[in-house]
Design a protein around this motif. Structure first.
Motif, PDB file in Angstrom:
ATOM      1  N   MET A   1      62.559 -37.766 -21.057  1.00 38.70           N
ATOM      2  CA  MET A   1      63.394 -38.397 -20.086  1.00 38.70           C
ATOM      3  C   MET A   1      64.104 -38.108 -19.537  1.00 38.70           C
ATOM      4  O   MET A   1      65.342 -37.958 -20.471  1.00 38.70           O
ATOM      5  N   HIS A   2      64.531 -37.218 -18.464  1.00 42.45           N
ATOM      6  CA  HIS A   2      66.072 -37.162 -18.195  1.00 42.45           C
ATOM      7  C   HIS A   2      66.927 -38.355 -17.495  1.00 42.45           C
ATOM      8  O   HIS A   2      66.599 -39.386 -17.667  1.00 42.45           O
ATOM      9  N   ARG A   3      68.470 -37.951 -17.535  1.00 40.39           N
ATOM     10  CA  ARG A   3      69.181 -38.797 -17.541  1.00 40.39           C
ATOM     11  C   ARG A   3      69.165 -39.599 -15.674  1.00 40.39           C
ATOM     12  O   ARG A   3      69.091 -38.833 -15.346  1.00 40.39           O
ATOM     13  N   SER A   4      69.162 -41.049 -15.974  1.00 37.05           N
ATOM     14  CA  SER A   4      69.097 -40.947 -14.367  1.00 37.05           C
ATOM     15  C   SER A   4      69.780 -41.714 -14.209  1.00 37.05           C
ATOM     16  O   SER A   4      71.064 -41.557 -14.338  1.00 37.05           O
ATOM     17  N   ASP A   5      69.692 -42.686 -12.693  1.00 38.95           N
ATOM     18  CA  ASP A   5      71.641 -43.103 -12.355  1.00 38.95           C
ATOM     19  C   ASP A   5      71.825 -44.405 -13.164  1.00 38.95           C
ATOM     20  O   ASP A   5      72.565 -45.004 -12.977  1.00 38.95           O
ATOM     21  N   ILE A   6      71.007 -44.823 -14.143  1.00 41.02           N
ATOM     22  CA  ILE A   6      70.942 -46.101 -14.247  1.00 41.02           C
ATOM     23  C   ILE A   6      72.688 -45.675 -15.663  1.00 41.02           C
ATOM     24  O   ILE A   6      73.066 -44.996 -16.449  1.00 41.02           O
ATOM     25  N   ALA A   7      73.109 -46.695 -15.059  1.00 38.92           N
ATOM     26  CA  ALA A   7      74.163 -46.723 -15.990  1.00 38.92           C
ATOM     27  C   ALA A   7      75.681 -45.317 -16.170  1.00 38.92           C
ATOM     28  O   ALA A   7      75.786 -45.206 -16.431  1.00 38.92           O
ATOM     29  N   GLY A   8      75.469 -45.158 -15.233  1.00 44.72           N
ATOM     30  CA  GLY A   8      75.766 -43.796 -14.520  1.00 44.72           C
ATOM     31  C   GLY A   8      75.742 -42.626 -15.052  1.00 44.72           C
ATOM     32  O   GLY A   8      76.136 -41.690 -15.431  1.00 44.72           O
ATOM     33  N   GLY A   9      74.652 -42.598 -15.334  1.00 44.66           N
ATOM     34  CA  GLY A   9      73.426 -41.333 -16.009  1.00 44.66           C
ATOM     35  C   GLY A   9      73.403 -41.696 -17.124  1.00 44.66           C
ATOM     36  O   GLY A   9      73.346 -40.671 -18.020  1.00 44.66           O
ATOM     37  N   LEU A  10      74.597 -42.822 -18.215  1.00 45.07           N
ATOM     38  CA  LEU A  10      74.942 -42.790 -19.342  1.00 45.07           C
ATOM     39  C   LEU A  10      73.402 -42.600 -19.954  1.00 45.07           C
ATOM     40  O   LEU A  10      73.584 -42.064 -21.129  1.00 45.07           O
ATOM     41  N   LEU A  11      72.291 -43.351 -19.750  1.00 43.97           N
ATOM     42  CA  LEU A  11      70.987 -43.831 -20.813  1.00 43.97           C
ATOM     43  C   LEU A  11      70.043 -43.427 -19.213  1.00 43.97           C
ATOM     44  O   LEU A  11      69.735 -43.118 -18.600  1.00 43.97           O
ATOM     45  N   THR A  12      68.890 -43.113 -20.642  1.00 41.35           N
ATOM     46  CA  THR A  12      67.512 -42.671 -20.126  1.00 41.35           C
ATOM     47  C   THR A  12      66.854 -44.117 -19.448  1.00 41.35           C
ATOM     48  O   THR A  12      67.518 -45.159 -19.879  1.00 41.35           O
ATOM     49  N   ALA A  13      65.730 -44.623 -18.476  1.00 40.44           N
ATOM     50  CA  ALA A  13      64.943 -45.614 -18.515  1.00 40.44           C
ATOM     51  C   ALA A  13      64.412 -46.643 -19.250  1.00 40.44           C
ATOM     52  O   ALA A  13      64.435 -47.531 -19.562  1.00 40.44           O
ATOM     53  N   ASN A  14      64.293 -45.607 -20.354  1.00 47.92           N
ATOM     54  CA  ASN A  14      63.416 -45.836 -21.712  1.00 47.92           C
ATOM     55  C   ASN A  14      64.419 -46.138 -22.328  1.00 47.92           C
ATOM     56  O   ASN A  14      64.574 -47.628 -23.458  1.00 47.92           O
ATOM     57  N   GLU A  15      66.135 -45.841 -22.479  1.00 51.49           N
ATOM     58  CA  GLU A  15      67.531 -47.082 -23.582  1.00 51.49           C
ATOM     59  C   GLU A  15      67.809 -48.218 -22.785  1.00 51.49           C
ATOM     60  O   GLU A  15      67.787 -48.924 -23.570  1.00 51.49           O
ATOM     61  N   TYR A  16      67.302 -47.802 -21.625  1.00 50.16           N
ATOM     62  CA  TYR A  16      68.060 -49.172 -21.000  1.00 50.16           C
ATOM     63  C   TYR A  16      67.211 -50.337 -21.055  1.00 50.16           C
ATOM     64  O   TYR A  16      67.827 -51.094 -21.535  1.00 50.16           O
ATOM     65  N   LEU A  17      65.411 -49.459 -21.012  1.00 46.08           N
ATOM     66  CA  LEU A  17      64.989 -50.538 -21.364  1.00 46.08           C
ATOM     67  C   LEU A  17      65.378 -51.402 -22.143  1.00 46.08           C
ATOM     68  O   LEU A  17      64.879 -52.890 -23.028  1.00 46.08           O
ATOM     69  N   GLY A  18      64.712 -50.578 -23.750  1.00 45.58           N
ATOM     70  CA  GLY A  18      65.603 -51.176 -24.926  1.00 45.58           C
ATOM     71  C   GLY A  18      66.848 -51.913 -25.153  1.00 45.58           C
ATOM     72  O   GLY A  18      66.945 -52.507 -25.905  1.00 45.58           O
ATOM     73  N   ALA A  19      67.242 -51.229 -24.706  1.00 49.60           N
ATOM     74  CA  ALA A  19      68.711 -51.782 -23.989  1.00 49.60           C
ATOM     75  C   ALA A  19      68.287 -53.433 -24.179  1.00 49.60           C
ATOM     76  O   ALA A  19      69.694 -54.018 -24.287  1.00 49.60           O
ATOM     77  N   VAL A  20      68.409 -53.843 -22.906  1.00 46.43           N
ATOM     78  CA  VAL A  20      67.164 -54.983 -22.132  1.00 46.43           C
ATOM     79  C   VAL A  20      66.599 -55.623 -22.983  1.00 46.43           C
ATOM     80  O   VAL A  20      67.502 -56.972 -23.573  1.00 46.43           O
ATOM     81  N   SER A  21      65.944 -55.525 -24.216  1.00 44.58           N
ATOM     82  CA  SER A  21      65.239 -56.044 -24.442  1.00 44.58           C
ATOM     83  C   SER A  21      66.389 -56.042 -25.806  1.00 44.58           C
ATOM     84  O   SER A  21      66.088 -57.656 -26.047  1.00 44.58           O
ATOM     85  N   ASP A  22      66.707 -55.717 -26.376  1.00 46.98           N
ATOM     86  CA  ASP A  22      66.982 -56.113 -27.796  1.00 46.98           C
ATOM     87  C   ASP A  22      68.890 -57.018 -27.172  1.00 46.98           C
ATOM     88  O   ASP A  22      69.373 -57.824 -28.029  1.00 46.98           O
ATOM     89  N   TRP A  23      69.217 -56.726 -26.576  1.00 38.68           N
ATOM     90  CA  TRP A  23      70.111 -58.126 -25.672  1.00 38.68           C
ATOM     91  C   TRP A  23      69.625 -59.295 -24.855  1.00 38.68           C
ATOM     92  O   TRP A  23      70.366 -59.869 -26.100  1.00 38.68           O
ATOM     93  N   SER A  24      68.417 -59.237 -25.159  1.00 39.06           N
ATOM     94  CA  SER A  24      67.957 -60.342 -25.004  1.00 39.06           C
ATOM     95  C   SER A  24      67.309 -60.755 -26.437  1.00 39.06           C
ATOM     96  O   SER A  24      67.514 -62.250 -26.542  1.00 39.06           O
ATOM     97  N   GLY A  25      67.258 -60.004 -27.804  1.00 37.70           N
ATOM     98  CA  GLY A  25      67.782 -60.653 -29.121  1.00 37.70           C
ATOM     99  C   GLY A  25      68.795 -61.358 -29.157  1.00 37.70           C
ATOM    100  O   GLY A  25      68.965 -62.175 -30.420  1.00 37.70           O
ATOM    101  N   GLU A  26      70.225 -60.654 -29.040  1.00 38.39           N
ATOM    102  CA  GLU A  26      70.885 -61.132 -29.446  1.00 38.39           C
ATOM    103  C   GLU A  26      71.700 -62.492 -28.256  1.00 38.39           C
ATOM    104  O   GLU A  26      72.084 -63.570 -28.918  1.00 38.39           O
TER     105      GLU A  26
END
Length: 113
Positions: A1-26
């Motif tokens: 999956m290509h880097r997108s506009d999420i977080a200035g292109g630093l994250l893929t969509a899957n990475e972003y979704l994983g981060a949101v899920s992990d954040w909810s755990g924190e």
């Protein structure tokens, strides 16, 4: 999956979704700690944040492996709902709480010593 506009292109969509899920755990861990201190306002704020994370993930309609991220966020949300309910019930109970117990007390009357 290509880097997108999420977080200035630093994250893929899957990475972003994983981060949101992990954040909810924190957020859930912060809520548990707040509950041990009877900080109902902070527990409520954590619950609201977990709800927002879950609502965002659930609104996307993820399938397959990505759907597990929604499931994890939902588990975190349910835990916080249970904690908030427990705090509310305990706040309405009468009688001593752990904060009322003298840690130096040994259960004996001083006159017995």
């Amino acid at each position: 999956m290509h880097r997108s506009d999420i977080a200035g292109g630093l994250l893929t969509a899957n990475e972003y979704l994983g981060a949101v899920s992990d954040w909810s755990g924190e957020v859930g861990r912060i809520g548990v700690e707040a509950a041990t201190k009877r900080e109902h306002t902070l527990v409520r704020a954590c619950l609201e944040a977990a709800f927002a994370a879950h609502a965002m993930l659930a609104s996307i309609g993820l399938t397959g492996k990505a759907a597990k991220k929604v499931d994890a966020a939902e588990r975190n949300l349910r835990k916080l709902e249970t904690i908030e309910y427990d705090l509310a019930v305990r706040a309405n109970q009468k009688g001593p709480t752990l904060n009322d117990v003298d840690p130096g007390a040994n259960g004996k009357d001083d006159a017995e010593d």
